[in-house]
Motif scaffolding. Structure first.
Motif, PDB file in Angstrom:
ATOM      1  N   GLU A 144      42.646  37.473  22.905  1.00  0.00           N
ATOM      2  CA  GLU A 144      41.884  36.945  24.035  1.00  0.00           C
ATOM      3  C   GLU A 144      41.660  38.007  25.111  1.00  0.00           C
ATOM      4  O   GLU A 144      40.817  37.847  25.982  1.00  0.00           O
ATOM      5  CB  GLU A 144      42.615  35.750  24.661  1.00  0.00           C
ATOM      6  CG  GLU A 144      42.845  34.577  23.715  1.00  0.00           C
ATOM      7  CD  GLU A 144      41.530  33.979  23.257  1.00  0.00           C
ATOM      8  OE1 GLU A 144      40.618  33.867  24.104  1.00  0.00           O
ATOM      9  OE2 GLU A 144      41.418  33.629  22.075  1.00  0.00           O
ATOM     10  N   LEU A 145      42.425  39.092  25.041  1.00  0.00           N
ATOM     11  CA  LEU A 145      42.323  40.135  26.057  1.00  0.00           C
ATOM     12  C   LEU A 145      41.191  41.099  25.746  1.00  0.00           C
ATOM     13  O   LEU A 145      40.914  41.402  24.585  1.00  0.00           O
ATOM     14  CB  LEU A 145      43.635  40.926  26.136  1.00  0.00           C
ATOM     15  CG  LEU A 145      44.915  40.150  26.438  1.00  0.00           C
ATOM     16  CD1 LEU A 145      46.098  41.114  26.473  1.00  0.00           C
ATOM     17  CD2 LEU A 145      44.798  39.401  27.758  1.00  0.00           C
ATOM     18  N   SER A 165      45.987  39.519  36.911  1.00  0.00           N
ATOM     19  CA  SER A 165      45.895  38.065  37.061  1.00  0.00           C
ATOM     20  C   SER A 165      45.304  37.427  35.810  1.00  0.00           C
ATOM     21  O   SER A 165      45.792  36.397  35.325  1.00  0.00           O
ATOM     22  CB  SER A 165      45.048  37.705  38.279  1.00  0.00           C
ATOM     23  OG  SER A 165      45.664  38.145  39.473  1.00  0.00           O
ATOM     24  N   ARG A 166      44.258  38.035  35.270  1.00  0.00           N
ATOM     25  CA  ARG A 166      43.613  37.495  34.069  1.00  0.00           C
ATOM     26  C   ARG A 166      44.524  37.593  32.851  1.00  0.00           C
ATOM     27  O   ARG A 166      44.557  36.696  32.005  1.00  0.00           O
ATOM     28  CB  ARG A 166      42.301  38.227  33.812  1.00  0.00           C
ATOM     29  CG  ARG A 166      41.216  37.884  34.829  1.00  0.00           C
ATOM     30  CD  ARG A 166      39.971  38.722  34.630  1.00  0.00           C
ATOM     31  NE  ARG A 166      38.917  38.326  35.557  1.00  0.00           N
ATOM     32  CZ  ARG A 166      37.791  39.011  35.739  1.00  0.00           C
ATOM     33  NH1 ARG A 166      37.570  40.116  35.039  1.00  0.00           N
ATOM     34  NH2 ARG A 166      36.883  38.589  36.606  1.00  0.00           N
ATOM     35  N   THR A 208      43.037  42.229  39.647  1.00  0.00           N
ATOM     36  CA  THR A 208      42.238  41.215  38.957  1.00  0.00           C
ATOM     37  C   THR A 208      42.568  41.189  37.473  1.00  0.00           C
ATOM     38  O   THR A 208      42.734  40.120  36.869  1.00  0.00           O
ATOM     39  CB  THR A 208      40.737  41.499  39.137  1.00  0.00           C
ATOM     40  OG1 THR A 208      40.415  41.443  40.528  1.00  0.00           O
ATOM     41  CG2 THR A 208      39.897  40.470  38.389  1.00  0.00           C
ATOM     42  N   HIS A 209      42.685  42.366  36.868  1.00  0.00           N
ATOM     43  CA  HIS A 209      43.037  42.446  35.443  1.00  0.00           C
ATOM     44  C   HIS A 209      44.400  41.814  35.186  1.00  0.00           C
ATOM     45  O   HIS A 209      44.578  41.066  34.222  1.00  0.00           O
ATOM     46  CB  HIS A 209      43.065  43.909  34.990  1.00  0.00           C
ATOM     47  CG  HIS A 209      41.712  44.523  34.801  1.00  0.00           C
ATOM     48  ND1 HIS A 209      40.671  43.874  34.172  1.00  0.00           N
ATOM     49  CD2 HIS A 209      41.238  45.750  35.146  1.00  0.00           C
ATOM     50  CE1 HIS A 209      39.603  44.661  34.139  1.00  0.00           C
ATOM     51  NE2 HIS A 209      39.930  45.795  34.735  1.00  0.00           N
ATOM     52  N   GLU A 259      41.949  45.073  29.507  1.00  0.00           N
ATOM     53  CA  GLU A 259      43.117  44.252  29.831  1.00  0.00           C
ATOM     54  C   GLU A 259      44.309  44.634  28.955  1.00  0.00           C
ATOM     55  O   GLU A 259      45.442  44.684  29.428  1.00  0.00           O
ATOM     56  CB  GLU A 259      42.784  42.767  29.677  1.00  0.00           C
ATOM     57  CG  GLU A 259      41.870  42.240  30.777  1.00  0.00           C
ATOM     58  CD  GLU A 259      41.303  40.863  30.464  1.00  0.00           C
ATOM     59  OE1 GLU A 259      40.675  40.271  31.367  1.00  0.00           O
ATOM     60  OE2 GLU A 259      41.471  40.385  29.321  1.00  0.00           O
ATOM     61  N   VAL A 319      47.103  34.769  33.054  1.00  0.00           N
ATOM     62  CA  VAL A 319      46.488  33.471  32.752  1.00  0.00           C
ATOM     63  C   VAL A 319      46.220  33.340  31.254  1.00  0.00           C
ATOM     64  O   VAL A 319      46.551  32.320  30.630  1.00  0.00           O
ATOM     65  CB  VAL A 319      45.184  33.294  33.546  1.00  0.00           C
ATOM     66  CG1 VAL A 319      44.425  32.058  33.044  1.00  0.00           C
ATOM     67  CG2 VAL A 319      45.476  33.145  35.034  1.00  0.00           C
ATOM     68  N   LYS A 320      45.638  34.360  30.662  1.00  0.00           N
ATOM     69  CA  LYS A 320      45.283  34.295  29.243  1.00  0.00           C
ATOM     70  C   LYS A 320      46.505  34.183  28.338  1.00  0.00           C
ATOM     71  O   LYS A 320      46.470  33.512  27.297  1.00  0.00           O
ATOM     72  CB  LYS A 320      44.462  35.527  28.855  1.00  0.00           C
ATOM     73  CG  LYS A 320      43.041  35.535  29.408  1.00  0.00           C
ATOM     74  CD  LYS A 320      42.274  36.757  28.933  1.00  0.00           C
ATOM     75  CE  LYS A 320      40.839  36.744  29.440  1.00  0.00           C
ATOM     76  NZ  LYS A 320      40.070  37.927  28.960  1.00  0.00           N
TER      77      LYS A 320
END
Length: 219
Positions: free
Chosen positions: A155-156, A192-193, A189-190, A160, A196-197
């Motif tokens: 998913e990354l 945080s994503r 931002t990276h 990321e 979450v992922k």
């Protein structure tokens, strides 16, 4: 803002010593103490500290189980594990349970205060060489085989994944930004994503994930 700290240790001298050291530091206040894991859970609920200094080996309930329950509870408290030995067999398990890092009990007053500030700020305490060495050592104990496509990794994005590897190597956001020649806000931002992922709580769990899925391997 003042960082509120709860000290958890079954030894009174340790609790009192750390309390004196931390209360002498600007921006840090010790709001309570606990003598075992069960009491720590109750104190976290009552006092809502920002950081919990958690011993591992305690009667009634050890720090590992207490960490697991605190992290799973409705609290934003970060757990900073304290250990006497730099190869404590429970340290790796504590990181997996959700601890944001750990310090040796013989850390200096400055190291202790800096560790509290780092964890309170949402960073993982991965910079000290001893911490990185321990993560490497205990990651070897994970018996899961290397996976071609570890769960969640697909998913990354490529960037990321690159950031995740650098987190596992102990780099801060600023250091990653410098390495990749982008703004620090972009790295935040990276990160945080990524969390979450992958369904992870913080950078420490991200680092452990990277080692366990063999995105990063011991040098």
């Amino acid at each position: 803002m003042t960082i509120r700290v709860l000290i958890v240790d079954d030894q009174m001298m340790v609790r009192e010593g750390f309390s004196v050291l931390l209360n002498a530091m600007d921006g840090i206040e010790v709001v309570g103490e606990a003598v075992d894991g069960r009491q720590a859970i109750a104190q976290v609920a009552a006092l809502r500290p920002d950081v919990v200094l958690m011993d591992i080996r305690m009667p009634v309930m050890n720090g590992l189980e207490a960490t697991r329950q605190i992290v799973a509870s409705d609290t934003d408290a970060k757990v900073l594990v304290l250990t006497t030995f730099d190869l404590d067999e429970y340290v790796y398990q504590a990181l997996r349970a959700g601890a944001s890092g750990f310090l040796l009990k013989d850390a200096s007053a400055r190291q202790l205060a800096d560790g509290v500030r780092v964890v309170a700020a949402g960073e993982a305490l991965l910079a000290p060489s001893v911490t990185k060495r321990l993560i490497v050592e205990f990651s070897k104990l994970a018996e899961a085989p290397r996976l071609a496509d570890p769960a969640g990794v697909t998913e990354l994005t490529e960037r990321e994944t690159e950031v995740l590897v650098l987190i596992a190597q102990g780099l801060s956001n600023a250091e990653i930004a410098d390495r990749l020649m982008v703004a620090e806000s972009t790295i935040k931002t990276h990160v945080s994503r990524i969390l979450v992922k992958l369904g992870l709580r913080d950078r420490t769990q991200a680092a452990v994930f990277a080692y366990e899925t063999r995105l990063v391997t011991p040098a």
